[in-house]
Design a protein around this motif. Sequence first.
Motif, PDB file in Angstrom:
ATOM      1  N   LYS B 267      11.401 -14.024  -4.901  1.00 15.25           N
ATOM      2  CA  LYS B 267      11.150 -15.505  -5.177  1.00 15.25           C
ATOM      3  C   LYS B 267      11.321 -16.360  -4.101  1.00 15.25           C
ATOM      4  CE  LYS B 267      11.243 -14.860 -10.027  1.00 15.25           C
ATOM      5  NZ  LYS B 267      12.200 -14.976 -11.171  1.00 15.25           N
ATOM      6  N   THR B 268      10.579 -17.434  -4.154  1.00 18.80           N
ATOM      7  CA  THR B 268      10.714 -18.571  -3.232  1.00 18.80           C
ATOM      8  C   THR B 268      10.779 -19.935  -4.109  1.00 18.80           C
ATOM      9  OG1 THR B 268       9.771 -19.874  -1.226  1.00 18.80           O
ATOM     10  CG2 THR B 268       8.344 -18.589  -2.688  1.00 18.80           C
ATOM     11  N   ASN B 269      11.615 -21.053  -3.527  1.00 20.53           N
ATOM     12  CA  ASN B 269      11.263 -22.363  -4.154  1.00 20.53           C
ATOM     13  C   ASN B 269      10.077 -23.027  -3.407  1.00 20.53           C
ATOM     14  OD1 ASN B 269      12.189 -23.208  -1.672  1.00 20.53           O
ATOM     15  ND2 ASN B 269      14.111 -24.302  -2.438  1.00 20.53           N
ATOM     16  N   ASN B 270       9.248 -22.642  -2.774  1.00 18.53           N
ATOM     17  CA  ASN B 270       8.021 -23.376  -2.335  1.00 18.53           C
ATOM     18  C   ASN B 270       7.008 -23.100  -2.940  1.00 18.53           C
ATOM     19  OD1 ASN B 270       6.079 -24.031  -0.630  1.00 18.53           O
ATOM     20  ND2 ASN B 270       6.720 -23.679   1.393  1.00 18.53           N
ATOM     21  N   ILE B 271       6.520 -24.076  -3.736  1.00 21.97           N
ATOM     22  CA  ILE B 271       5.627 -23.960  -4.911  1.00 21.97           C
ATOM     23  C   ILE B 271       4.056 -23.550  -4.215  1.00 21.97           C
ATOM     24  CG2 ILE B 271       4.303 -25.091  -6.800  1.00 21.97           C
ATOM     25  CD1 ILE B 271       7.107 -26.666  -6.884  1.00 21.97           C
ATOM     26  N   VAL B 286       6.746 -20.984 -11.307  1.00 24.92           N
ATOM     27  CA  VAL B 286       7.836 -21.583 -10.795  1.00 24.92           C
ATOM     28  C   VAL B 286       8.171 -22.965 -10.915  1.00 24.92           C
ATOM     29  CG1 VAL B 286       8.210 -22.000  -8.100  1.00 24.92           C
ATOM     30  CG2 VAL B 286       7.149 -20.154  -8.599  1.00 24.92           C
ATOM     31  N   ILE B 287       7.075 -23.927 -10.871  1.00 25.78           N
ATOM     32  CA  ILE B 287       7.289 -25.121 -11.378  1.00 25.78           C
ATOM     33  C   ILE B 287       8.389 -25.594 -12.528  1.00 25.78           C
ATOM     34  CG2 ILE B 287       6.454 -27.400 -12.065  1.00 25.78           C
ATOM     35  CD1 ILE B 287       4.102 -26.733 -10.655  1.00 25.78           C
ATOM     36  N   ILE B 288       8.065 -24.532 -13.577  1.00 25.07           N
ATOM     37  CA  ILE B 288       9.008 -24.609 -14.683  1.00 25.07           C
ATOM     38  C   ILE B 288      10.420 -24.161 -14.497  1.00 25.07           C
ATOM     39  CG2 ILE B 288       9.288 -23.673 -16.927  1.00 25.07           C
ATOM     40  CD1 ILE B 288       6.032 -23.483 -17.214  1.00 25.07           C
ATOM     41  N   GLU B 289      10.389 -23.210 -13.586  1.00 22.56           N
ATOM     42  CA  GLU B 289      11.787 -22.365 -13.350  1.00 22.56           C
ATOM     43  C   GLU B 289      12.584 -23.455 -12.637  1.00 22.56           C
ATOM     44  OE1 GLU B 289      11.910 -18.533 -11.509  1.00 22.56           O
ATOM     45  OE2 GLU B 289      11.112 -17.697 -13.163  1.00 22.56           O
ATOM     46  N   GLU B 290      12.045 -23.967 -11.456  1.00 19.04           N
ATOM     47  CA  GLU B 290      12.475 -24.660 -10.570  1.00 19.04           C
ATOM     48  C   GLU B 290      13.080 -26.099 -11.151  1.00 19.04           C
ATOM     49  OE1 GLU B 290      13.412 -24.762  -6.926  1.00 19.04           O
ATOM     50  OE2 GLU B 290      13.176 -22.751  -7.355  1.00 19.04           O
ATOM     51  N   ALA B 291      12.383 -26.707 -12.008  1.00 13.13           N
ATOM     52  CA  ALA B 291      12.592 -28.099 -12.678  1.00 13.13           C
ATOM     53  C   ALA B 291      13.751 -27.562 -13.655  1.00 13.13           C
ATOM     54  CB  ALA B 291      11.350 -28.522 -13.399  1.00 13.13           C
ATOM     55  N   MET B 292      13.625 -26.674 -14.620  1.00 13.41           N
ATOM     56  CA  MET B 292      14.823 -26.335 -15.434  1.00 13.41           C
ATOM     57  C   MET B 292      15.978 -25.921 -14.795  1.00 13.41           C
ATOM     58  SD  MET B 292      13.716 -26.884 -18.418  1.00 13.41           S
ATOM     59  CE  MET B 292      14.764 -26.111 -19.542  1.00 13.41           C
TER      60      MET B 292
END
Lengths: 83, 397
Positions: B267-271, B286-292
Amino acid sequence: MDKKRKKIDIFCHELVPKHELLSKEEAEKLLKKLNIYPEQLPWIKKSDPAAVAIGAKPGDIVKIIRKSPTAGETVVYRYVIDK
Amino acid sequence: MTENIQKEIDKKLKELQKNKVLPPSIIEQLREKLSQFKITKKQFERIINEIIKAYKLALVEPGEAVGTVAAQSIGEPGTQMTLRTFHYAGVAELNVTLGLPRLIEIVDARRNPSTPMMTIYLEEEYRNSEEKAREIAQKIEMTKIENVAKNIEIDLVNKRILIVLDPELMKNKGVKVEEVAERLKKLKKGEIIVEDNVIYVERKTEKLPELQRLLEKIRNLQIKGIKGITRVVIRKVKETNEYVLYTEGSNLAEVIKVPGVDFARTKTNNIHEVAEVLGIEAARNVIIEEAMGVLEEQGLDVDIRHIMLVADLMTATGEVKQIGRHGVSGEKPSVFARAAFEVTVKHLLEASLRGEQDILRGVAENVIIGQEIPLGTGSLELLMYTLRRKEEEGSSG
């Protein structure tokens, strides 16, 4: 770096839900049931890796079976746009 | 007898799932709970009916202002977030932006996050030994000549560039002298002479600036690794007892091609990178995972449904759009809604030049006009059949 390149199936990835292409009849039935135009669905680009992988063309409707943390599984649809 | 009931329950549950009366997660919970008790058919039916009733009550009603509720539910805890930018995330050596700045980054859909980071999982044969994991790490980490050199300088007397390599650094990064020499040869900027750990680049020129330019070029010459990945840290994950690579910098498209990398979990944190490589649906996840992740790390309990709504909206057009002037808010169809958000005059002026119409379907525009907003009770409209009037008109005329 190694010259050997792995063949990659994006649907193996944890983040990618299952995508299915709807047939003409199914698409029509869906739109009738929801009483909407296809453009009112969320969109997906025809160049989207998932759309490319299932061979979706602009005008098609893609059925997406998401794993949802709240409902377990949800079905959503996206309309393929020419972009 | 009990077996009969069990069958009955199974059948009914399957039917409920098929007809989409209840979502799969609730049915799964039901099945698990019901198996613990001995119940009669009658009791079972009562339970089911109660659950369906409760589920329907819990559903969002048509016309409910889910967007406003989501905005408040994310906004209020947001005020309690620390403004501190950096925090360690599982790996002490890596700094990752967290807290409010990161949350803003996510909803703004920045093309490049301020601290791009990847979590790379490995395939079975590599994940159990540190040595094997290091092998992959060396393949991935971008190594420049300056990373393995003790000294790089211009030898003014002989008009050449002198590169003194550090054997320890080279071993650490898995680079051989021949590899460096090979890479320098490809540059075609002069003759390469290798002497033990020292490499000379002979350049027949009198101009000093030219030598200086070449020196800079050599310094930044990439010997191996993947572009953008500046650092790799190997860590053992306690829960699964496997070695995982964490990287500074991100390049999903290249990393997943490396043999030995477990593609499915990497995985990466670059959406935007995820959207390009794995598609819009993966970007939504990814947006959901990162924000949560950011909210949870701060100890804030925000219901995931609010975040899911935001992610749905951001990905609705097939590409990742920010919530803001250049994205969702700036592309509303209503002139008034756009004008109410930012740069009011520009929107009004442009709309008047183009002769735009506003059909007043949204909330903001109706507030401006002073009408009832189309939400909740206001989402209903009264229609009147004019058939009788027509008849009356017809008979009198």
